[in-house]
Motif scaffolding. Sequence first.
Motif, mmCIF file in Angstrom:
data_model
loop_
_atom_site.group_PDB
_atom_site.id
_atom_site.type_symbol
_atom_site.label_atom_id
_atom_site.label_comp_id
_atom_site.label_asym_id
_atom_site.label_seq_id
_atom_site.Cartn_x
_atom_site.Cartn_y
_atom_site.Cartn_z
ATOM 1 N N LEU A 12 13.070 -24.617 0.456
ATOM 2 C CA LEU A 12 13.247 -23.463 -0.427
ATOM 3 C C LEU A 12 13.359 -22.162 0.363
ATOM 4 O O LEU A 12 14.148 -21.283 0.016
ATOM 5 N N LEU A 13 12.581 -22.041 1.428
ATOM 6 C CA LEU A 13 12.691 -20.857 2.274
ATOM 7 C C LEU A 13 14.045 -20.798 2.976
ATOM 8 O O LEU A 13 14.616 -19.714 3.132
ATOM 9 N N ASN A 14 14.583 -21.948 3.384
ATOM 10 C CA ASN A 14 15.914 -21.972 3.994
ATOM 11 C C ASN A 14 16.998 -21.585 2.989
ATOM 12 O O ASN A 14 17.933 -20.873 3.331
ATOM 13 N N VAL A 15 16.858 -22.036 1.754
ATOM 14 C CA VAL A 15 17.811 -21.651 0.713
ATOM 15 C C VAL A 15 17.740 -20.147 0.473
ATOM 16 O O VAL A 15 18.771 -19.468 0.377
ATOM 17 N N ILE A 79 12.702 -11.713 8.368
ATOM 18 C CA ILE A 79 11.675 -11.852 9.410
ATOM 19 C C ILE A 79 10.438 -12.555 8.849
ATOM 20 O O ILE A 79 9.867 -13.441 9.498
ATOM 21 N N LEU A 80 10.032 -12.190 7.646
ATOM 22 C CA LEU A 80 8.875 -12.846 7.023
ATOM 23 C C LEU A 80 9.139 -14.322 6.763
ATOM 24 O O LEU A 80 8.264 -15.164 6.975
ATOM 25 N N ILE A 81 10.355 -14.653 6.332
ATOM 26 C CA ILE A 81 10.702 -16.056 6.111
ATOM 27 C C ILE A 81 10.639 -16.819 7.430
ATOM 28 O O ILE A 81 10.127 -17.946 7.483
ATOM 29 N N ALA A 82 11.148 -16.228 8.490
ATOM 30 C CA ALA A 82 11.121 -16.895 9.800
ATOM 31 C C ALA A 82 9.680 -17.117 10.260
ATOM 32 O O ALA A 82 9.348 -18.183 10.780
ATOM 33 N N ILE A 83 8.826 -16.127 10.067
ATOM 34 C CA ILE A 83 7.418 -16.264 10.466
ATOM 35 C C ILE A 83 6.753 -17.382 9.669
ATOM 36 O O ILE A 83 6.051 -18.229 10.230
ATOM 37 N N ILE A 84 6.986 -17.393 8.359
ATOM 38 C CA ILE A 84 6.378 -18.424 7.520
ATOM 39 C C ILE A 84 6.921 -19.805 7.886
ATOM 40 O O ILE A 84 6.174 -20.773 8.020
ATOM 41 N N ASN A 85 8.234 -19.881 8.082
ATOM 42 C CA ASN A 85 8.887 -21.165 8.317
ATOM 43 C C ASN A 85 8.567 -21.765 9.681
ATOM 44 O O ASN A 85 8.448 -22.977 9.812
ATOM 45 N N ASN A 91 1.666 -24.775 11.608
ATOM 46 C CA ASN A 91 0.241 -24.704 11.958
ATOM 47 C C ASN A 91 -0.639 -25.132 10.787
ATOM 48 O O ASN A 91 -1.648 -25.811 10.985
ATOM 49 N N LEU A 92 -0.259 -24.743 9.588
ATOM 50 C CA LEU A 92 -1.007 -25.149 8.401
ATOM 51 C C LEU A 92 -0.902 -26.658 8.190
ATOM 52 O O LEU A 92 -1.890 -27.321 7.872
#
Length: 101
Positions: A12-15, A79-85, A91-92
């Motif tokens: 979903l983040l990639n979309v 940038i936020l999507i990249a950090i989360i992804n 790590n989670l």
Amino acid sequence: MLAIGFDIVQILLNVLWWIIVVQAILSVLIAFNVINTYNDFVSALWRGLNTLTEPIYRPIRRVLPDTGPMDFAPFVVLILIAIINYAVIPNLDAALISPGT
């Protein structure tokens, strides 16, 4: 089972990433009058992309300073999507799948 949930979130983040990239390209094309919004397809696509992304951009635009015609909210979201992804989810995933190792 938890790993599948993380995979879905990453998809979903990639979309969302690609939606923002397409919107940015379309914005540049409209700004330089390469394509115009008088075309029904372009107008519908532009309105649809804005409807999808505006709720994401709104809180970021409140925090960012006014930079005039340049909108940095899409860049911040990318940038936020990249950090989360690439940092948070792996790590989670590692912490929750194998907590003791």
